[in-house]
Design a protein around this motif. Structure first.
Motif, PDB file in Angstrom:
ATOM      1  N   ARG A   1       0.834  -1.201   0.000  1.00 36.92           N
ATOM      2  CA  ARG A   1       0.000   0.000   0.000  1.00 36.92           C
ATOM      3  C   ARG A   1       0.869   1.251   0.000  1.00 36.92           C
ATOM      4  O   ARG A   1       0.642   2.190  -0.771  1.00 36.92           O
ATOM      5  CB  ARG A   1      -0.883  -0.034   1.251  1.00 36.92           C
ATOM      6  CG  ARG A   1      -1.831   1.116   1.379  1.00 36.92           C
ATOM      7  CD  ARG A   1      -2.527   1.021   2.735  1.00 36.92           C
ATOM      8  NE  ARG A   1      -3.586   1.989   2.867  1.00 36.92           N
ATOM      9  CZ  ARG A   1      -4.292   2.169   3.984  1.00 36.92           C
ATOM     10  NH1 ARG A   1      -4.043   1.412   5.047  1.00 36.92           N
ATOM     11  NH2 ARG A   1      -5.230   3.078   4.048  1.00 36.92           N
ATOM     12  N   GLY A   2       1.871   1.264   0.875  1.00 35.52           N
ATOM     13  CA  GLY A   2       2.774   2.409   0.930  1.00 35.52           C
ATOM     14  C   GLY A   2       3.479   2.621  -0.404  1.00 35.52           C
ATOM     15  O   GLY A   2       3.616   3.746  -0.884  1.00 35.52           O
ATOM     16  N   ARG A   3       3.911   1.521  -1.011  1.00 33.35           N
ATOM     17  CA  ARG A   3       4.605   1.656  -2.305  1.00 33.35           C
ATOM     18  C   ARG A   3       3.660   2.226  -3.366  1.00 33.35           C
ATOM     19  O   ARG A   3       4.028   3.098  -4.150  1.00 33.35           O
ATOM     20  CB  ARG A   3       5.132   0.287  -2.763  1.00 33.35           C
ATOM     21  CG  ARG A   3       6.262  -0.245  -1.894  1.00 33.35           C
ATOM     22  CD  ARG A   3       6.949  -1.438  -2.574  1.00 33.35           C
ATOM     23  NE  ARG A   3       7.935  -2.077  -1.709  1.00 33.35           N
ATOM     24  CZ  ARG A   3       9.092  -2.589  -2.153  1.00 33.35           C
ATOM     25  NH1 ARG A   3       9.404  -2.549  -3.438  1.00 33.35           N
ATOM     26  NH2 ARG A   3       9.929  -3.167  -1.313  1.00 33.35           N
TER      27      ARG A   3
ATOM     28  N   ILE B   1       0.932   4.065  -2.944  1.00 31.56           N
ATOM     29  CA  ILE B   1       0.581   5.461  -2.662  1.00 31.56           C
ATOM     30  C   ILE B   1       1.686   6.385  -3.163  1.00 31.56           C
ATOM     31  O   ILE B   1       1.433   7.384  -3.832  1.00 31.56           O
ATOM     32  CB  ILE B   1       0.352   5.667  -1.144  1.00 31.56           C
ATOM     33  CG1 ILE B   1      -0.976   5.014  -0.731  1.00 31.56           C
ATOM     34  CG2 ILE B   1       0.360   7.149  -0.784  1.00 31.56           C
ATOM     35  CD1 ILE B   1      -1.223   4.988   0.770  1.00 31.56           C
ATOM     36  N   GLN B   2       2.925   6.013  -2.861  1.00 32.60           N
ATOM     37  CA  GLN B   2       4.034   6.873  -3.261  1.00 32.60           C
ATOM     38  C   GLN B   2       4.218   6.836  -4.774  1.00 32.60           C
ATOM     39  O   GLN B   2       4.512   7.865  -5.381  1.00 32.60           O
ATOM     40  CB  GLN B   2       5.299   6.400  -2.538  1.00 32.60           C
ATOM     41  CG  GLN B   2       6.295   7.490  -2.253  1.00 32.60           C
ATOM     42  CD  GLN B   2       5.746   8.583  -1.353  1.00 32.60           C
ATOM     43  OE1 GLN B   2       4.988   8.314  -0.440  1.00 32.60           O
ATOM     44  NE2 GLN B   2       6.100   9.822  -1.640  1.00 32.60           N
ATOM     45  N   PHE B   3       4.021   5.685  -5.377  1.00 27.45           N
ATOM     46  CA  PHE B   3       4.084   5.559  -6.837  1.00 27.45           C
ATOM     47  C   PHE B   3       3.067   6.480  -7.488  1.00 27.45           C
ATOM     48  O   PHE B   3       3.356   7.183  -8.456  1.00 27.45           O
ATOM     49  CB  PHE B   3       3.812   4.099  -7.224  1.00 27.45           C
ATOM     50  CG  PHE B   3       3.753   3.832  -8.705  1.00 27.45           C
ATOM     51  CD1 PHE B   3       4.911   3.617  -9.436  1.00 27.45           C
ATOM     52  CD2 PHE B   3       2.528   3.786  -9.377  1.00 27.45           C
ATOM     53  CE1 PHE B   3       4.867   3.367 -10.805  1.00 27.45           C
ATOM     54  CE2 PHE B   3       2.470   3.537 -10.749  1.00 27.45           C
ATOM     55  CZ  PHE B   3       3.648   3.326 -11.461  1.00 27.45           C
TER      56      PHE B   3
ATOM     57  N   GLU C   1       1.916   9.170  -6.514  1.00 30.73           N
ATOM     58  CA  GLU C   1       2.180  10.599  -6.352  1.00 30.73           C
ATOM     59  C   GLU C   1       3.170  11.142  -7.379  1.00 30.73           C
ATOM     60  O   GLU C   1       3.368  12.352  -7.468  1.00 30.73           O
ATOM     61  CB  GLU C   1       2.704  10.878  -4.927  1.00 30.73           C
ATOM     62  CG  GLU C   1       1.620  10.684  -3.886  1.00 30.73           C
ATOM     63  CD  GLU C   1       1.907  11.409  -2.570  1.00 30.73           C
ATOM     64  OE1 GLU C   1       2.943  12.083  -2.458  1.00 30.73           O
ATOM     65  OE2 GLU C   1       1.067  11.284  -1.663  1.00 30.73           O
ATOM     66  N   VAL C   2       3.773  10.243  -8.148  1.00 29.67           N
ATOM     67  CA  VAL C   2       4.776  10.696  -9.121  1.00 29.67           C
ATOM     68  C   VAL C   2       4.144  11.518 -10.244  1.00 29.67           C
ATOM     69  O   VAL C   2       4.719  12.493 -10.714  1.00 29.67           O
ATOM     70  CB  VAL C   2       5.565   9.485  -9.676  1.00 29.67           C
ATOM     71  CG1 VAL C   2       6.431   9.886 -10.849  1.00 29.67           C
ATOM     72  CG2 VAL C   2       6.413   8.875  -8.566  1.00 29.67           C
TER      73      VAL C   2
ATOM     74  N   LEU D   1       7.165  -2.354 -10.030  1.00 25.56           N
ATOM     75  CA  LEU D   1       6.877  -2.212  -8.593  1.00 25.56           C
ATOM     76  C   LEU D   1       6.416  -3.555  -8.003  1.00 25.56           C
ATOM     77  O   LEU D   1       6.925  -4.015  -6.985  1.00 25.56           O
ATOM     78  CB  LEU D   1       5.817  -1.130  -8.397  1.00 25.56           C
ATOM     79  CG  LEU D   1       5.432  -0.723  -6.968  1.00 25.56           C
ATOM     80  CD1 LEU D   1       4.817   0.688  -6.982  1.00 25.56           C
ATOM     81  CD2 LEU D   1       4.448  -1.682  -6.316  1.00 25.56           C
TER      82      LEU D   1
ATOM     83  N   ASP E   1     -10.461  16.052  -1.363  1.00 25.26           N
ATOM     84  CA  ASP E   1     -10.522  14.593  -1.428  1.00 25.26           C
ATOM     85  C   ASP E   1     -10.408  13.996  -0.032  1.00 25.26           C
ATOM     86  O   ASP E   1      -9.605  14.480   0.761  1.00 25.26           O
ATOM     87  CB  ASP E   1      -9.369  14.045  -2.276  1.00 25.26           C
ATOM     88  CG  ASP E   1      -9.627  14.237  -3.749  1.00 25.26           C
ATOM     89  OD1 ASP E   1     -10.806  14.338  -4.130  1.00 25.26           O
ATOM     90  OD2 ASP E   1      -8.651  14.316  -4.512  1.00 25.26           O
TER      91      ASP E   1
END
Lengths: 716, 716
Positions: free
Chosen positions: A296-298, A300-302, A304-305, A461, A614
């Motif tokens: 999940r963390g990966r 979410i950060q993905f 945001e790119v 990923l 959001d």
């Protein structure tokens, strides 16, 4: 201030520490209140008559069953017009809207409206199924598995399954057969479905209104989601003729109204033995939740790119967060001492009843101890089995052909399906892994060859994640880790595999599918080569798992089921199996600590909740429609029905058989529903058809659909 | 194949299911084998004499204590020359090397070598401490808390603490005083340290050799890490005069040699009651591990964006993964039924012994039931307390002044420290929150004003994560969530706060620190304003937590401790508290299933393990030195000593008091060490001084350091 903080975790702790214990000591002999996801063959009509005064006769049951739809998207739905129109949740359409999207149109986010039938678009790889018949084949399966050594149990049962399915459905392109194990193998049924392979997208709301409040509000109530959408069944390129549909209600439901849910609840685990529950609590759920959490963390950060990454990851993230929250609730339930104690007491009672009957004792033996002993084998083999086979590439194996799920590397899944199919199809159908039997190839081919977006960043990923977790959990120096990685790092291997694979192109997949074994062996696709290299190790793990863990557990569970039947008869319902069930209950809120939660929300509340940020930001369509919509219209409904995951999209039906809503969620107390139902707190949440009509009329202006829905059909 | 797969999880399951039960039933009356992290005041010298023939007299103890160093970096170390040279782990220097790095030089990754004393660089914010005296002040603390209602317990104890510390150390700039609670409040000691506020970096290896094998090999053995580095203590701008240092050994250790570890093990929980262990197992660890796991995923993906991001996130990720793995082991231990059963049996025995003594019963009462009841209050308040106070901004509160940890928003931490200090410093010292008492301001100021790199992307990530998890766990509609977020999303609020804060500039922090309350109130810094807005809610939660949860639990735990002393005397060791302890044991491998693991690895093995891919890629210095280094040199050592987290960097000492290594890890069986020690499997892992000498000589060519280390000092 913080005094009465209703942290949802604390709530769940509370449910278990107080209420559940009482329920579970009683679960074995009879279900409490509105509990149960009943088969249509064994529905407790007398109870419903006594409790609600509603007559559920065969005519009623048949009418509902003929309109109840199962979607290979993992959801339920209902036929709501004579022209094959199907009503379900917005979130059930996500696999389709996501697959149809492109960099220009993100239908998952923006929604989709077909303003004419010509605009309706086929959902790639999706199949709809309506249950048309069922037959109890327990005796035939038992005959096939009788006397099989534990390690041959799974193979014998698989062979019986393939044979029964082939015998009943043959190669009829309009039918799907499925052997269903109920009561942990206590009964086996052969289900026959009419299948629709051409399913088209008609209408889907924007995700911002379909999933208003997002993950923070998921599994909470009051709720303001218009989680609804429509598909249409086609046959021979034309809308299917479906005279046996449900009527779209225009009567506002009232508190206390009896209501029914007809749908396909996914796996529950209410009949597991205590030893099995402990393995879930101490090993299975923790390992999976920790992995899910990191992924999940990966993601979410993905996301945001950039916008493209956000689009690529949105569906996966949505699903992952939903699954995470469900299991979080399950974990808390299992972590509650009083819950396990109650389960233990119920099991003790059943065992005592068996022990008191020498004849029964002789027939049953002590399967509980067998299951308990097997948990050590489970623990010893689970991690390699999970990483190499069950969740290889980051995707659950589950039913093959479920490619619409994108929660793992789809390139890996394509490759594994192609490599295994090429090997299996060279054998006689009965000797294959059961998912590759002749009867199942049609759906497999359909999903395998359907176009599906493949994002290379997301693929990397997933592969990186899967490989690094395998290394972490099995250790770097394990032979299986070495087989998977060689001397490469997860990062470099993932990059090589994605760069070297062309399986994202459906035409490439078709060539490999049709070319069979020779073309797989000749392929220089990096992913095909990689999967070919590791597949025998993975198959070997599966075989060991089935022979030494799952098969022996299944065999022992059959004996526990027999004990339960001998003691309690069939007054209990089977665990959910993503097959058709009917649950009963009433429209009702609940009392949360001392606060009464009413059973309805209204469109007015939606506008009050909209902050503009959001996930509380309304789509433009709804902002613009504010002055037109009837703010007093019922939006979401809370009921006491007992449901589970795959029930999403199920019709909520009133006493006269009209559809009044589509189930899309439970309240937070329902999160522990995998393991039990507690009538004073567990609630089902549905979107009201009145709100859907209001939206079609005054927000989206889709009058054709409105007319179709309101064309009256005879009540059942 | 998968048959003997040594998945580390399965290993941990095994340790608990077989061995630990026997140990724990016996833990109360006496420690098993080499168990125990003993204070220097109560070291079991007779046991050691009997078991190993080594005489540990006061002279020996004093000599070791005078050379044992505690670092505010959260590690241990030892003085190894007369000029203040300090030996510790590479990973203990990470906070310093990371803080000294710039876009041009990543010392955390590349290492650091001061080739002359002029090149030694001050570690920002770091303090070193050597224990010079200790006094049992139990009676005085008990007097202060006697008769205090449970909710005033913490305040009374805090006041006593501040008074005792001020009385003994006053404002002496060379001393630090610390009140230490041992045996869960069974004893209170006042420790006095000589402190060194000027600590400089001398030598640090590349991370690739210091942490060779990375996270996958962390907590495994055989291992090939040169986890070593050097600092130097300075006084008045010159190397400190430290005649009482340990001698650097040049004798290869042998299997079976008796060895000692002198250092500061961090918190263990071996004396917790069963009810407290269950809260750890069912609530505390799961919530923290799930959050940690998601954060890990976010950091990994963040670091993949580019080299600067990788540098910014590397230290945080390293620490997070280490913590995650530790708690994973702890969770598995607690999830093991036989473990908890053994704990339950031990507790039952103690309670029975108390019940059998009417006088004792009257004095003690039933603190176990009190602690058990308080767990419900713990569960009800934990999440808001965690999110708003204990881990606000994503950082553990812990000791204030620990800014070298970067596992959360450092801007938030700066702001909270500044805002609170401005309020607290306007009160008399005794009325403040204890961490702001006069005696503690020096260290707080030092760390607050030390330069520290602040990466705005990483700051946003941490704040977003913290805010979104707070919303998730407390629910979106909770008043506390609303206080934190208003109508903003975590994403937008995090962006505003980071863009609007200048606290990354030490000069800005200094102005606010020196300007006190007026300058805080006048500040328009976004983070200062934000923290000011939420601080009263956070303080209120802390007060409620201390008054209704931690204080009453501490008060009851004191009574349990008294019961234990009454029954067993002081033949037990206290739980670890990041204060100085001594453990004994011997150089030994272990038998892993049926495989004998030898106690040593050698440099030869390092080269054999190097695949060239991370984390098995050797730094260039080692690749180039291959032909020069003595491949037969001992690299890492396994011993039976009982240790815990803060022991990293502790000297491993032979019978004659020479330092033969620096402890840097445990084997995987040691992961459950928070809750217990099992002598046949738990192992401490240290890097050998012989390998360090070899590296200084033939890899890094730092002969000045070699000469300094080998200048002989008298053995103790």
């Amino acid at each position: 201030m913080a005094g009465g903080v209703p942290a949802w975790m604390t709530k769940l702790c509370r449910i278990s520490w107080t209420a559940i214990a009482a329920v579970f000591t009683a679960i074995a002999p009879y279900a409490a209140a509105d509990e149960g996801m009943w088969t249509f063959e064994n529905f407790p009509a007398a109870t419903v008559k006594a409790q609600y005064g509603v007559t559920v006769d065969q005519h009623w049951l048949d009418a509902v069953r003929h309109a109840a739809v199962r979607l290979t998207l993992g959801c339920s739905a209902s036929v709501v017009s004579g022209d094959g129109l199907v009503f379900t949740n917005n979130h059930c359409l996500a696999g389709c809207t996501h697959a149809l999207s492109s960099p220009d149109h993100d239908y998952f986010k923006e929604g989709f409206i077909a303003r004419s039938r010509e605009d309706e678009r086929q959902c790639p790889g999706v199949q709809a199924e309506i249950l048309t018949g069922s037959e109890n084949v327990t005796a035939r399966v038992n005959l096939a598995t009788a006397g099989k050594a534990r390690e041959n149990f799974t193979a014998a049962r698989d062979a019986a399954e393939v044979a029964l399915e082939a015998q009943r459905c043959g190669n009829d392109p309009t039918l799907r057969c499925q052997l269903v194990s109920l009561y942990q193998g206590g009964q086996y049924w052969l289900y026959v479905y009419r299948k629709f392979t051409d399913v088209r997208l008609v209408f889907s709301t924007e995700i911002a209104i379909g999933f208003f409040g997002g993950d923070p509000d998921n599994f909470t109530f009051p709720r303001y989601d218009l989680d609804s959408g429509f598909l249409r069944l086609y046959e021979n390129g034309k809308p299917a003729h479906t005279p046996e549909h449900l009527t779209w209600s225009n009567v506002p439901p009232r508190e206390g109204d009896p209501v029914f849910v007809a749908g396909n609840p996914a796996t529950t685990s209410r009949l597991l033995s205590v030893a099995q529950l402990e393995t879930q609590r101490d090993l299975f759920i923790p390992v999976n939740q920790l992995q899910r959490s990191e992924l999940r963390g990966r993601l979410i950060q993905f996301a945001e790119v950039g916008a493209l990454q956000e689009q690529a990851a949105s569906l996966s993230l949505f699903r992952l967060e939903n699954t995470f929250k469900s299991f979080f609730g399950e974990q808390l339930t299992l972590n509650t001492a009083s819950f396990i104690e109650a389960k233990r007491a119920a099991e003790r009672e059943l065992r005592q009843r068996v022990a008191a009957d020498p004849k029964l004792t002789q027939a049953i033996g002590d399967p509980w101890s067998t299951v308990a002993r097997l948990q050590e084998d489970y623990a010893a083999l689970y991690l390699p089995y999970r990483q190499l086979e069950a969740e290889a590439g980051g995707r659950s194996r589950g039913d093959p052909g479920h490619f619409t799920s994108s929660d793992g590397s789809i390139l890996f899944a394509y490759a594994r399906e192609l490599v295994r199919a090429s090997e299996e199809r060279s054998k006689p159908s009965a000797s294959r892994l059961p998912e590759f039997s002749d009867a199942r190839l049609a759906l497999l081919e359909k999903t395998l060859l359907a176009p599906e977006p493949v994002d290379s960043g997301l693929e990397r990923l997933y592969l990186e994640f899967w490989l690094s977790k395998t290394r972490e959990y099995l250790t770097a120096h394990d032979p299986l880790t070495r087989l998977l990685l060689g001397v490469e790092s997860p990062e470099s291997l993932a990059a090589h595999l994605v760069a070297g694979s062309r399986l994202g192109d459906p035409a490439v997949r078709r060539r490999l599918w049709e070319g069979g074994r020779a073309s797989i062996e000749a392929s220089d696709d990096a992913m095909i080569r990689y999967v070919s290299k590791i597949d025998s190790a993975a198959r070997e793990l599966r075989k060991r798992w089935e022979q030494t863990v799952s098969g022996p557990i299944d065999a022992a569970s059959e004996r526990i089921a027999k004990a339960r039947f001998a003691v309690f008869g069939d007054s209990v319902y089977p665990d959910a199996t993503f097959t058709l069930r009917l649950s009963f209950g009433k429209v009702a809120g609940w009392v949360d600590r001392s606060t009464a939660i009413p059973p309805f929300t209204h469109l007015k509340g939606l506008y009050e909740q909209a902050t503009g940020e959001d996930p509380y930001r309304l789509p433009r369509s709804w902002v613009n429609a504010r002055d037109r919509v009837n703010l007093d219209m019922i939006m979401d409904i809370s009921t006491t029905n007992d449901i589970s995951g795959g029930n999403s999209g199920s019709p909520l039906i009133n006493a006269t058989g009209e559809v009044i809503g589509a189930v899309f969620d439970s309240n937070i107390y329902g999160l522990g529903g995998t393991y039990g139902y507690e009538g004073s707190l567990n609630r089902t949440i549905a979107v009201s058809v009145l709100a859907v009509s209001e939206a079609l009329r005054n927000v989206y202006h889709v009058n054709s659909l409105l007319s179709e829905l309101h064309a009256r059909a005879p009540a059942p």
